[in-house]
Design a protein around this motif. Structure first.
Motif, short mmCIF file in Angstrom:
data_model
loop_
_atom_site.label_atom_id
_atom_site.label_comp_id
_atom_site.label_asym_id
_atom_site.label_seq_id
_atom_site.Cartn_x
_atom_site.Cartn_y
_atom_site.Cartn_z
N PRO A 233 0.87 -1.20 -0.05
CA PRO A 233 -0.15 -0.52 0.16
C PRO A 233 1.00 0.93 0.16
CG PRO A 233 -0.18 -1.50 2.31
CD PRO A 233 0.45 -1.94 0.88
N TYR A 234 2.13 1.24 0.33
CA TYR A 234 2.72 2.45 0.65
C TYR A 234 2.92 3.30 -0.65
CZ TYR A 234 3.40 1.66 5.15
OH TYR A 234 3.65 1.37 6.97
N ALA A 235 3.56 1.70 -1.45
CA ALA A 235 3.72 1.79 -2.74
C ALA A 235 2.47 2.94 -4.32
CB ALA A 235 4.22 1.10 -4.26
N VAL A 236 1.66 1.99 -3.97
CA VAL A 236 0.21 3.16 -4.04
C VAL A 236 -0.15 4.23 -4.05
CG1 VAL A 236 -2.19 2.58 -4.27
CG2 VAL A 236 -1.17 0.71 -4.41
N LYS A 237 0.02 4.53 -2.92
CA LYS A 237 0.11 5.64 -2.19
C LYS A 237 0.99 7.10 -2.75
CE LYS A 237 -1.17 8.73 2.14
NZ LYS A 237 -2.41 9.19 1.80
N GLU A 238 2.31 6.82 -2.56
CA GLU A 238 3.71 7.30 -3.24
C GLU A 238 2.79 7.60 -4.50
OE1 GLU A 238 7.64 6.31 -1.05
OE2 GLU A 238 7.45 6.28 -3.55
N LEU A 239 1.98 6.11 -5.66
CA LEU A 239 1.95 6.88 -7.24
C LEU A 239 1.08 7.62 -7.33
CD1 LEU A 239 3.51 3.28 -7.73
CD2 LEU A 239 4.98 4.85 -8.58
N LEU A 240 -0.03 7.25 -6.73
CA LEU A 240 -1.35 7.80 -7.17
C LEU A 240 -1.85 8.37 -6.00
CD1 LEU A 240 -2.82 4.12 -7.24
CD2 LEU A 240 -1.83 5.25 -9.23
N ILE A 241 -1.37 9.15 -5.04
CA ILE A 241 -1.98 9.73 -3.91
C ILE A 241 -0.90 11.34 -3.56
CG2 ILE A 241 -3.21 10.55 -2.20
CD1 ILE A 241 -4.37 7.80 -3.23
N SER A 242 -1.97 12.10 -4.28
CA SER A 242 -0.89 13.64 -4.00
C SER A 242 -0.87 14.76 -3.05
CB SER A 242 -0.96 14.38 -5.28
OG SER A 242 -0.68 13.67 -6.49
N SER A 243 0.27 15.04 -2.22
CA SER A 243 -0.18 15.41 -1.41
C SER A 243 0.68 16.91 -2.11
CB SER A 243 0.99 15.27 -0.11
OG SER A 243 2.25 14.95 -0.29
N GLU A 244 0.80 18.17 -1.17
CA GLU A 244 1.48 18.96 -1.53
C GLU A 244 3.49 18.97 -1.84
OE1 GLU A 244 0.51 21.27 2.61
OE2 GLU A 244 -0.29 18.63 2.49
N HIS A 245 3.02 18.42 -0.48
CA HIS A 245 4.69 17.75 -0.91
C HIS A 245 5.17 16.48 -2.09
CE1 HIS A 245 4.83 19.27 2.74
NE2 HIS A 245 4.03 18.69 3.13
N HIS A 246 4.82 16.26 -2.65
CA HIS A 246 4.69 14.63 -3.82
C HIS A 246 3.45 15.20 -4.87
CE1 HIS A 246 3.71 10.96 -4.76
NE2 HIS A 246 4.38 10.86 -4.34
N VAL B 180 -5.49 16.61 -0.81
CA VAL B 180 -6.67 16.06 -1.74
C VAL B 180 -6.54 15.03 -2.92
CG1 VAL B 180 -7.97 17.01 -3.64
CG2 VAL B 180 -7.44 18.14 -2.06
N ALA B 181 -6.39 14.32 -2.73
CA ALA B 181 -7.14 12.95 -3.19
C ALA B 181 -6.98 13.42 -4.91
CB ALA B 181 -7.34 11.61 -2.85
N SER B 182 -6.45 13.07 -5.95
CA SER B 182 -6.32 13.03 -7.04
C SER B 182 -7.58 12.04 -7.96
CB SER B 182 -5.40 13.16 -7.98
OG SER B 182 -4.35 14.04 -7.37
N GLY B 183 -7.81 11.97 -8.56
CA GLY B 183 -9.17 11.21 -9.13
C GLY B 183 -8.48 10.65 -10.71
N VAL B 184 -8.45 9.12 -9.57
CA VAL B 184 -8.10 7.64 -10.65
C VAL B 184 -9.01 7.45 -11.51
CG1 VAL B 184 -6.94 5.58 -10.46
CG2 VAL B 184 -6.62 7.25 -8.87
N VAL B 185 -8.40 7.30 -12.80
CA VAL B 185 -9.65 6.95 -13.90
C VAL B 185 -9.90 5.16 -13.36
CG1 VAL B 185 -9.48 5.81 -15.66
CG2 VAL B 185 -8.17 8.42 -15.66
#
Ligand SMILES: *[C@@H]1O[C@H](CO)[C@@H](O)[C@H](O)[C@H]1NC(C)=O
Length: 422
Positions: free
Chosen positions: A210-223, A395-400
């Motif tokens: 789940p850490y990889a999913v978080k890094e790849l798909l969930i944007s934050s201000e820092h990343h 803010v989680a961005s929308g994932v298609v």
């Protein structure tokens, strides 16, 4: 003009559905396979690696006896050998889990013990010369980055059939390259509005890292992660209704197909059929315990999506998608890998005064099985007091996410025709 092939990197943790998906990819003229990057997941990385070699060995034996089947597998005889490399052997963080309860210790339902005739003989080390594969000692992360760097920009589809760890490591190493030049990612993973398959709430690939999913798909201000306009997700919601019924497999492909109590016998059988029956026989036993006489075609749907939807174009006929907002739980006591879906802005999540019968019919069409006790009333929103201003909320961005395919029957027909020639 000959239609151009989509170059693909297949990132896989080959268990039973991955291998079936790889057979489909090998039999699909729309694709050019650049590399197989194997990782932990369904089984350990070494078994993953061997399972690719076993597949190639089975096909080699098959073509030795049935040369006329060669043309069915254009990617087996490609002029440039696909690279076989090892990706990650564990998640970015957290405990290592595998799905050996389902796929067997070797990833293929225990064929290593039950069918030693299918074990790889000879070539298996990096650097050795394999007739169809380029066995590379380079890490899968480097192999994939090199391919993205050297192939034409935005041409490659990265097909992720296992945990997203390797892709996350590629982003850590060279995010700019991946963002600028990768064509798209087609990813099997996650469970949005359906139960998980590894825990009540999590799908296996997302659970595994789940850490990889978080890094790849969930944007934050820092990343910021992957470019989400070039990421296509196939969650369990859409993959599960696609299945290969074992009675059809038995009727069309292997009349003697049974279970691992009556293991497949090579004698008098096409070598490819012997190979597939040898791992499917155990899968059938397990699926019967779940009350289903069919294999779910999760990874196969993802490869099909890559076949039908080259990068840079809108989805082809029959495919539909919807952008979904979610975050992922990485370390929950019970909820590791769960997608926390944000439905607050989703009007279809509540339907006060709506015609319940109509909604239920729609849900059933999409294979949702909701209980009859759900409320359709709009709950009052409770805002938690925040010290910071509301805009700092990540803010989680929308994932298609794919919501519709041309249909399970179309896939089953394609799979039978291409892989087994029936
Ligand atoms: C095999 O792959 C490596 C990359 O890992 C590449 O440098 C090499 O040229 C390839 N060899 C062949 C024979 O294709």
């Amino acid at each position: 003009m000959a239609p151009t092939k989509t170059p693909v990197i297949i990132d896989t943790d080959p268990g039973v559905d991955d291998i079936t998906a790889i057979l489909l990819a090998l039999a699909s003229p729309e694709l050019e396979i650049l590399a197989f990057i194997v990782s932990f997941g369904n089984t350990d990385i070494e078994s993953s690696y061997l399972n690719i070699l076993k597949t190639y060995q089975a096909l080699t034996r098959h073509f030795a006896e049935n040369p006329s089947d060669e043309e069915r597998f254009p990617n087996f005889f490609s002029s440039i050998k696909p690279i076989l490399a090892r990706g990650c052997d564990g998640p970015l963080e957290g405990d290592l889990h595998s799905a050996q309860y389902f796929h067997g210790r070797d990833g293929l339902g225990g064929i290593a013990e039950r069918h030693p005739d299918l074990n790889v003989v000879g070539i298996q080390q990096a650097g050795e010369s394999h007739p169809q594969l380029n066995l590379s000692g380079q890490s899968g992360v480097d192999v994939a980055l090199d391919l993205i760097r050297t192939r034409s920009s935005r041409s490659i589809t990265y097909v992720a059939l296992g945990p997203l760890t390797t892709l996350a490591r590629m982003m850590r190493l060279d995010a700019k390259l991946v963002r600028d030049r990768l064509g798209q990612v087609v990813c099997m993973g996650g469970a949005l509005d359906v139960p998980g398959n590894t825990s009540p709430v999590a799908e296996f690939n997302f659970f595994a890292d789940p850490y990889a999913v978080k890094e790849l798909l969930i944007s934050s201000e820092h990343h910021t992660g992957l470019p989400l306009d070039r990421f296509i997700m196939l969650p369990l919601d859409i993959t599960t209704p696609h299945e290969l019924p074992f009675p059809s497999y038995k009727a069309k492909i292997d009349p003697s197909f049974d279970s691992s109590a009556a293991p497949s016998v090579a004698d008098g059988k096409l070598p490819l059929t012997h190979f597939t029956s040898s791992f499917l026989e155990r899968t059938r036993e397990i699926m019967l315990q779940f009350g289903k006489d069919a294999m779910e075609l999760h990874d196969i749907v993802a490869v099909w999506c890559a076949i039908e939807n080259p990068p840079g174009l809108s989805l082809s006929d029959g495919w539909k998608a919807r952008s979904r907002l979610f975050d992922i739980e990485r370390a929950g006591e019970l909820t590791r890998g769960m997608l926390v879906v944000d439905r607050r802005e989703d009007e279809s999540a509540y339907s006060p005064g709506a015609n319940r019968a109509e909604i239920q019919a729609e849900l059933e069409k999409l294979a949702f099985h909701h209980g009859s006790w759900e409320s359709t009333a709009l709950p009052a929103q409770v805002e938690i007091e925040r010290a910071a201003s509301p805009t700092t909320r990540p803010v989680a961005s929308g994932v298609v996410c794919i919501t519709e395919t041309p249909g399970p029957e179309v896939l089953l027909d394609l799979l039978f025709r291409r892989v087994w020639g029936v």
